[in-house]
Enzyme design. Structure first.
Site, short mmCIF file in Angstrom:
data_model
loop_
_atom_site.label_atom_id
_atom_site.label_comp_id
_atom_site.label_asym_id
_atom_site.label_seq_id
_atom_site.Cartn_x
_atom_site.Cartn_y
_atom_site.Cartn_z
CG PHE A 141 39.04 41.41 48.40
CD1 PHE A 141 37.89 42.02 47.93
CD2 PHE A 141 40.27 42.01 48.13
CE1 PHE A 141 37.95 43.22 47.22
CE2 PHE A 141 40.34 43.20 47.42
CZ PHE A 141 39.18 43.81 46.97
CG ASP A 226 45.85 37.42 46.62
OD1 ASP A 226 46.76 38.19 47.02
OD2 ASP A 226 44.76 37.83 46.19
CE LYS A 255 45.61 45.86 49.53
NZ LYS A 255 44.80 44.71 49.25
C1 LIG Z 1 44.00 44.40 48.05
C2 LIG Z 1 43.98 42.99 47.58
C3 LIG Z 1 43.88 42.68 46.22
C4 LIG Z 1 43.67 43.71 45.15
O1 LIG Z 1 44.68 44.67 45.12
P1 LIG Z 1 44.43 46.09 44.38
O2 LIG Z 1 45.78 46.72 44.36
O3 LIG Z 1 43.43 46.83 45.21
O4 LIG Z 1 43.91 45.77 43.02
C5 LIG Z 1 43.94 41.34 45.87
N1 LIG Z 1 44.09 40.37 46.79
C6 LIG Z 1 44.18 40.64 48.10
C7 LIG Z 1 44.36 39.52 49.08
C8 LIG Z 1 44.11 41.95 48.55
O5 LIG Z 1 44.16 42.22 49.85
#
Ligand SMILES: *Cc1c(COP(=O)(O)O)cnc(C)c1O
Length: 401
Positions: A141, A226, A255
């Site tokens: 994700f 990520d 985040k």
């Molecule tokens: C939440 C998340 C995203 C996307 O972040 P948004 O601020 O919702 O666009 C990307 N990668 C990971 C691992 C995430 O948990």
């Protein structure tokens, strides 16, 4: 109709149904607790998917935001502003890197990482134009943009949104040999979550991240971590990669970087990699704005002391010990995770993830299900041990019932 019902009905009538929230309408929040419009209090065991690592209404973060609100909130990058240099310097330092490219949301930062890797591939590695390949993992994700969902394996996230962006190869998560087989002379990057959050807090096998690091270094390929959900204290370290002593070429952050106050994201890397950009090639109106920088600077200062990482380690050990006692023959089929972060697979016959979430809500604990039979726990790192124990007690009661 209650205030809750009225509010939910209006939301359903006038907002796209791209979410299926639990039927609670939050009005205020503080620390690990949220209060709904009826005055009921709930323990927040999701923390905005780790966007709220420092809790709701964190004093230091709100003070930093308030002070900045009275000075200047937005300049655009057409001009310099006096918080920008500090933000970039200190974030780079926290990451052990050299340069920062600020954006707003996580998906934008992932897009930035993809663009950066491609440009690095063409300008530095010498990949023929238009041939750059990025290797990613199944179950990933990384966000919701059209390019990012192009390399998702989640049909819900992907179906009906084509045509899809080419240039990605998907391999099984946790399988180093599969990455080795996928990397070729046109590969510019391997993009991974060091722990897959949305997939259910999947921790890869020991040695995987270190193996990816060694392989990508050998093959002149960028390792992009990520850490949007796994980073900034959640697992007991500033970065989840640290558990394997691994330093990637690029961190993607979001985040918790915005402290639950404003969206702040960034790509952090070396000068050799982020140095590929020239003016006009990439940007964002809001990226790196003064308010975002002020809040993120406070987040960075809080992370520098190590106290939140320490809390995540200690409370996380406790959490995993307690969850371990429920695992095996009982209602919990499996538990995964690290630090104050757990994915719990509900054993068959004990309800779906959604049902367990709803029953927890009735007991005033808020969590989120994922992939049918899994619930995810990620309370704010500021949660007290007593509150955590109370939340676990509710979980035990729900699973026993
Ligand atoms: C939440 C998340 C995203 C996307 O972040 P948004 O601020 O919702 O666009 C990307 N990668 C990971 C691992 C995430 O948990």
């Amino acid at each position: 109709m209650t205030t809750t019902d009225t509010s939910i009905a209006a939301a359903e009538a006038h907002s796209a149904h791209n979410y299926h929230p639990l039927p609670v309408v939050v009005a205020t929040a503080e620390g690990a607790w949220m209060t709904d419009v009826e005055g009921r209090r709930y323990l927040d065991m999701l923390a905005g998917y780790s966007a709220l690592n420092f809790g709701h209404g964190n004093r230091r973060l709100l003070d930093a935001a308030r002070a900045q609100l009275d000075r200047v909130t937005l300049t655009s990058r057409a001009f310099h502003h006096d918080r920008f240099a500090d933000f970039c310097t200190q974030l780079a330092e926290l990451c052990g890197m050299e340069m920062v490219l600020p954006m707003n949301t996580g998906a934008e930062a992932v897009e930035t990482a993809v663009k950066t890797a491609r440009k690095w591939g063409y300008k530095v590695k010498g990949v023929p134009d238009g041939r750059a390949k990025i290797v990613v993992a199944d179950g990933n994700f990384h966000g919701r943009t059209t390019t990012i969902i192009s390399f998702s394996t989640d049909q819900e996230a992907r179906a009906d949104f084509g045509p899809y962006t080419p240039g990605f190869e998907i391999v099984p998560y946790g399988d180093l040999a599969a990455i080795e087989a996928a990397v070729d002379e046109h590969t510019v990057a391997v993009l991974l979550e060091p722990i897959q959050g949305e997939a259910g807090v999947l921790v890869p096998p020991p040695g995987y991240l270190a193996g990816v690091r060694a392989l990508t270094r050998d093959r002149n390929v960028l390792f992009i971590a990520d850490e949007i959900q796994s980073g900034l204290g959640r697992t007991g370290r500033t970065f989840a990669c640290e558990h394997e002593g691994v330093v990637p070429d690029m961190y993607v952050l979001g985040k918790a970087l915005g402290g639950g106050v404003v969206p702040v994201s960034a790509v952090v890397s070396s000068a050799a990699v982020l140095g590929v950009y020239r003016p006009g090639e990439h940007g964002s109106t809001f990226g790196g704005n003064p308010l975002a920088c002020a809040v993120a600077l406070e987040v960075i200062a809080m992370l520098r002391t190590g106290e939140y990482q320490q809390r995540a380690t200690e409370l996380g050990d406790h959490l995993h010990h307690e969850l371990g006692l429920l695992t095996g023959s009982g209602p919990v089929a499996a538990v995964r995770g690290r630090g104050l972060w757990a994915g719990i697979d509900i054993a068959p016959g004990h309800g779906t993830g959604r049902e367990v979430s709803e029953r927890l809500m009735d007991r005033r604990v808020l969590v989120k299900d994922t992939h049918g039979s899994t619930i995810r726990l990620a309370p704010p790192l500021v949660i007290s041990k007593e509150d955590l124990d109370w939340g676990l007690e509710q979980l035990r009661a729900v699973l026993a019932g």
